[in-house]
Design a protein around this motif. Sequence first.
Motif, mmCIF file in Angstrom:
data_model
loop_
_atom_site.group_PDB
_atom_site.id
_atom_site.type_symbol
_atom_site.label_atom_id
_atom_site.label_comp_id
_atom_site.label_asym_id
_atom_site.label_seq_id
_atom_site.Cartn_x
_atom_site.Cartn_y
_atom_site.Cartn_z
ATOM 1 N N THR A 81 2.226 4.361 3.054
ATOM 2 C CA THR A 81 0.940 4.227 3.755
ATOM 3 C C THR A 81 -0.219 4.510 2.810
ATOM 4 O O THR A 81 -0.054 5.155 1.770
ATOM 5 N N GLU A 83 -2.513 6.537 3.540
ATOM 6 C CA GLU A 83 -2.711 7.985 3.617
ATOM 7 C C GLU A 83 -1.860 8.707 2.579
ATOM 8 O O GLU A 83 -2.315 9.665 1.941
ATOM 9 N N GLU A 84 -0.634 8.253 2.401
ATOM 10 C CA GLU A 84 0.236 8.852 1.384
ATOM 11 C C GLU A 84 -0.314 8.586 -0.013
ATOM 12 O O GLU A 84 -0.305 9.470 -0.879
ATOM 13 N N ALA A 86 -3.466 8.143 -0.774
ATOM 14 C CA ALA A 86 -4.644 9.004 -0.927
ATOM 15 C C ALA A 86 -4.241 10.437 -1.246
ATOM 16 O O ALA A 86 -4.867 11.102 -2.083
ATOM 17 N N GLU A 87 -3.199 10.923 -0.599
ATOM 18 C CA GLU A 87 -2.706 12.284 -0.875
ATOM 19 C C GLU A 87 -2.248 12.400 -2.326
ATOM 20 O O GLU A 87 -2.555 13.387 -3.006
#
Length: 110
Positions: A81, A83-84, A86-87
Motif C-alpha cells: 500500500t 501507506e506502507e 510512506a512508513e
Amino acid sequence: MAKFVAIGYGDRDGYDRTDAAVRDEAHAHDALLREAGALMGVADAPVQVSNHGGAGATVGHGPFMSSALPVAGFTVIETATVEEAAELVSKTPCAVAQGVVEVWPLRESS
C-alpha cells in the motif's frame, strides 16, 4: 505488490543541522531498504528533454520543476500500500534531516 517512486528533497544545511545519530540511523535504514531490493540513487544535475510533435529532440540543462528544497535522491520500492511505502520512507535521510519525501504510485503503462 505495488511499485512506488519516492523523491527525496533536502539540502546540506538541513542535513548538517540534524543530529548525527539520527542521520546514522536513517542511513542504516536506507541500507536495509537496498538489501530488500529498493533501487536508490542520489540525484545529480538534471536535463530536460522534449520532442514536441516528434519534430526533433531539444535538450536543456536544469530542472523543469522547482521547489523550496533541491531534489536529493530517488528510490523505487515495492509495498502492498501507499501507506506502507510512506512508513518506509519516513525513516530515510531526507525525511529525518529537515527535508521531505514524495511518494508516487507507479502503474503499468500500456
